[in-house]
Design a protein around this motif. Sequence first.
Motif, PDB file in Angstrom:
ATOM      1  N   UNK A  52      -9.104  37.540  45.520  1.00 33.88           N
ATOM      2  CA  UNK A  52      -9.226  36.971  44.181  1.00 33.88           C
ATOM      3  C   UNK A  52      -7.939  37.238  43.412  1.00 33.88           C
ATOM      4  N   UNK A  53      -7.744  36.520  42.309  1.00 29.58           N
ATOM      5  CA  UNK A  53      -6.529  36.695  41.514  1.00 29.58           C
ATOM      6  C   UNK A  53      -6.352  38.150  41.090  1.00 29.58           C
ATOM      7  N   UNK A  54      -7.442  38.786  40.709  1.00 33.92           N
ATOM      8  CA  UNK A  54      -7.349  40.187  40.279  1.00 33.92           C
ATOM      9  C   UNK A  54      -6.922  41.084  41.437  1.00 33.92           C
ATOM     10  N   UNK A  55      -7.359  40.754  42.645  1.00 35.38           N
ATOM     11  CA  UNK A  55      -6.981  41.557  43.806  1.00 35.38           C
ATOM     12  C   UNK A  55      -5.523  41.331  44.181  1.00 35.38           C
ATOM     13  N   UNK A  56      -5.045  40.101  44.026  1.00 28.91           N
ATOM     14  CA  UNK A  56      -3.623  39.841  44.247  1.00 28.91           C
ATOM     15  C   UNK A  56      -2.777  40.598  43.231  1.00 28.91           C
ATOM     16  N   UNK A  57      -3.233  40.621  41.978  1.00 31.05           N
ATOM     17  CA  UNK A  57      -2.521  41.389  40.947  1.00 31.05           C
ATOM     18  C   UNK A  57      -2.513  42.872  41.304  1.00 31.05           C
ATOM     19  N   UNK A  97      -6.206  45.672  51.460  1.00 34.40           N
ATOM     20  CA  UNK A  97      -5.759  44.434  50.814  1.00 34.40           C
ATOM     21  C   UNK A  97      -4.754  43.692  51.690  1.00 34.40           C
ATOM     22  N   UNK A  98      -3.856  44.436  52.339  1.00 31.90           N
ATOM     23  CA  UNK A  98      -2.856  43.793  53.194  1.00 31.90           C
ATOM     24  C   UNK A  98      -3.503  43.093  54.386  1.00 31.90           C
ATOM     25  N   UNK A  99      -4.476  43.739  55.005  1.00 30.55           N
ATOM     26  CA  UNK A  99      -5.115  43.122  56.165  1.00 30.55           C
ATOM     27  C   UNK A  99      -5.946  41.911  55.758  1.00 30.55           C
ATOM     28  N   UNK A 100      -6.569  41.962  54.609  1.00 32.81           N
ATOM     29  CA  UNK A 100      -7.289  40.776  54.131  1.00 32.81           C
ATOM     30  C   UNK A 100      -6.311  39.645  53.812  1.00 32.81           C
ATOM     31  N   UNK A 101      -5.154  39.988  53.263  1.00 28.07           N
ATOM     32  CA  UNK A 101      -4.124  38.985  52.976  1.00 28.07           C
ATOM     33  C   UNK A 101      -3.648  38.353  54.274  1.00 28.07           C
ATOM     34  N   UNK A 102      -3.413  39.179  55.291  1.00 27.27           N
ATOM     35  CA  UNK A 102      -3.020  38.688  56.612  1.00 27.27           C
ATOM     36  C   UNK A 102      -4.084  37.755  57.177  1.00 27.27           C
TER      37      UNK A 102
END
Length: 237
Positions: free
Chosen positions: A11-16, A79-84
């Motif tokens: 989500x945007x908040x998680x990217x922030x 967070x990095x692994x979810x982004x990947x």
Amino acid sequence: MELFHSAIPLADAELDRLEDLLSAEAFRGEAMRLDELQGLLCAVVSAPEPVLPSVWLPAALCAEPVYESEAQMQEVFGLLMRFYDEIAGTLGRGAELDLILFPVDDDADEFDYGAWADGYLYGTHLGAADWLAAAGEYAEDLSDLLEDFFLLNGAIKEDVLQHGETWMSEAAERQALDTAAEDLPERVAAIYDFWQALRFPAETLRRESPKIGRNDPCPCGSGRKFKLCCGDPKKLH
């Protein structure tokens, strides 16, 4: 075709939050920005051979981070692994990638595509496989697909000027950069498909007509260049 497990998009908040964590003291200013990181992960996901997290994580963060706590480390990795996984799933489905871009500077309306391209090109050097060597007889096609990245990060212009050659006019350069920026998500997808086709080849199609130039209009009438349409290596295998 390679399969990726489902990932819940950030989500945007998680990217922030990830952006804040990347600037934490644990990484001593060495961690990539979010736009560079997205570029790097797109290359890692698309690579000719799998690139393990043990390789790309130190490249994206820093060699020896000093985390404040176990909880901070787990949050960063999670967070990095979810982004990947999100990027892998997007490219694997053939969906359009939403680029994360920052302004060139605080007062500019222009986005920094060069930083995104730098992150991607850095990612092409991770892992054991040399991209051009792995492409074999299709190395020239791969070079064509990567050309816009070198245009966006200024490497082509720098090379031309260093060799004392004439560079394009300012207007022509602006148009070329705008076109490359607009086509960037398509190029990322095309390179992913390129490696998927080489890693998981289908039956080769025999060519019975004269070869069409890679930069010629595609004969299917789509209006796109042949190399980005029916001449995509995915469709030549």
